[in-house]
Motif scaffolding. Sequence first.
Motif, short mmCIF file in Angstrom:
data_model
loop_
_atom_site.label_atom_id
_atom_site.label_comp_id
_atom_site.label_asym_id
_atom_site.label_seq_id
_atom_site.Cartn_x
_atom_site.Cartn_y
_atom_site.Cartn_z
N GLN A 135 -5.66 -82.40 52.26
CA GLN A 135 -6.25 -81.08 52.50
C GLN A 135 -6.42 -80.30 51.20
O GLN A 135 -7.48 -79.71 50.94
CB GLN A 135 -5.39 -80.29 53.49
N SER A 152 -9.00 -82.04 48.76
CA SER A 152 -10.36 -81.85 49.30
C SER A 152 -10.85 -80.43 49.06
O SER A 152 -11.99 -80.21 48.62
CB SER A 152 -10.40 -82.16 50.79
N ARG A 210 -14.06 -79.30 46.58
CA ARG A 210 -15.18 -78.50 47.08
C ARG A 210 -15.30 -77.16 46.34
O ARG A 210 -16.41 -76.70 46.04
CB ARG A 210 -15.04 -78.28 48.58
N LYS A 215 -8.70 -91.59 51.83
CA LYS A 215 -9.00 -90.69 52.94
C LYS A 215 -10.11 -89.70 52.61
O LYS A 215 -10.82 -89.24 53.50
CB LYS A 215 -7.73 -89.95 53.35
N ILE A 216 -10.26 -89.35 51.33
CA ILE A 216 -11.29 -88.39 50.94
C ILE A 216 -12.65 -89.06 50.78
O ILE A 216 -13.69 -88.48 51.13
CB ILE A 216 -10.89 -87.68 49.63
N ARG A 217 -12.65 -90.28 50.25
CA ARG A 217 -13.93 -90.94 49.97
C ARG A 217 -14.76 -91.09 51.25
O ARG A 217 -14.28 -91.56 52.27
CB ARG A 217 -13.69 -92.32 49.35
N GLY A 218 -16.00 -90.65 51.16
CA GLY A 218 -16.88 -90.65 52.31
C GLY A 218 -16.99 -89.29 52.97
O GLY A 218 -17.94 -89.03 53.72
N SER A 219 -16.02 -88.40 52.68
CA SER A 219 -16.08 -87.05 53.23
C SER A 219 -16.69 -86.06 52.25
O SER A 219 -16.97 -84.92 52.62
CB SER A 219 -14.67 -86.58 53.62
N ILE A 220 -16.87 -86.52 51.02
CA ILE A 220 -17.42 -85.68 49.95
C ILE A 220 -18.52 -86.47 49.26
O ILE A 220 -18.39 -87.69 49.07
CB ILE A 220 -16.31 -85.28 48.95
#
Length: 499
Positions: free
Chosen positions: A374, A377, A381, A419-424
């Motif tokens: 969290q 991420s 951003r 876990k972050i890769r693909g969400s940003i």
Amino acid sequence: MRRVDRIQQSLPGILTARQLALRTSIPPHSSVASRAQYSQAVAVAAPAAEEPSSSSNRADEFWRKVPMWKDVSTDEFISWSWTKKNVVEHHSRSAPENLKGILASVLPDYVPFTSNASLVQSREEFIKDIFDGIAESSMSLRIMPHVFSHINWQDPRHDPVFRQFIPLKSLIQPDHPKSVYDSLHENHDSPVSGLVHRYPDKALFLPISVCPTYCLYCTRSYAVGADTSDVSKQQMKPILKRWEAAFKYIEDTPQITDVVVSGGDAYYLSPEQLAYIGERLIKIPNVKKFRIASKGLGVAPNRILDPNDQWSDALLWVHRLALKAGKRAALHTHINHPNEISWVTEEACRKLIEGGLTIRNQSVLLHGINDNVQTISKLIRALAEDLRISPYYVYQCDMVKKVEHLRTPLQTIMDIEAKIRGSIAGFDMPQFIVDLPEGGGKRLAGSYLSYDRDTGVSRYMAPAVTGGGTKENKVYEYYDPLPPTAQMDLTLRSLGGAD
């Protein structure tokens, strides 16, 4: 006469701050500017200041929450001169009463020891915990007002800003047996004082060993800041003779095309010194790009906005001069947590980016501060979308002494990346890096040869880092932090919170 004054007087042809601000035209692209042309780009490089947009949060005078700054106006807070006069610091020559008085003014009567406040410390116990931590730390205490104002003083022990810069003896863990002060072997890889040459085409130039704010986890704790009870610092003072030896090595080593200017912190170079270093590097034919490394934008962004200070003007001038010479200059800064960012940070970034400068950020993964999906991420951003800074690196914490309580297992950084890769968006995704002990350089955290999660030992190779033949085929090892010790139990017991 102070040493910094002597070096400024010893740099012939360096322009004064007033000259930096007044020149308007840009040197021709065909050649690097002569000294007579030296400062001609500033007005173009640094656009005229604009009024803040309607969405600006200038009304948030967050520093007024600190009692000693409750009457400080925005104009005062923006002033670099005011900032330097109000640095919160403590070192071997400081009067303890000064820091004790400041802490007493911001702390409540009782400070939560546990996150649910089921156990507390009195204000006096907490202040003693800080002073005992300072005595144990490898870094002296120095905190800029922008940083100090962002700490939650009602619960500082669990605050992600406090934990980066102010030591608590009750949190410090015994060092890992493999931890050393110069964990990256920078001295071993230094052909001349203040220049590290590890990668074939890149060098690290260290012109100064002072920073605006000192991080507890500093990888260069062997040199940065004032001496502590445990470390006699290998200081790198801004002496022209030392600088020129580094520049000559770069000139005589044509494979070096990329230079990082760090320290310490380039924020503590005067505008004239910064301009001199920039021009000197631009005039070296083999240097094609360089980065100015500074945590200043993160810890004291108000300086960038101060109309009476020319550091940012010098930086933007160097950037424009590099472009005209067909080269690249950038700023690399260091922000670890979203709580460090304010409207001052946003406006400072806006000024630099609208001046054409590329800014990249390098974070360090720290236990109890940002070691979760969290937070990282949100930080990525905020950097990319709000500040328009490129999230460049997230580092595994280096194996330096006195930071065992801040290190995380290698598995943590790999899990966060996965876990972050693909969400940003990919172009906003930083690289998750281990800077290998013993000078192996930066490797992707997941690129290990082996990783034994039981012993905590990971093994890497760095084929491009040869060390003049001394590092070929070398295997580098990184060690996870040791399991929790009985130290915390002892602390809890002393406070009446354990059987």
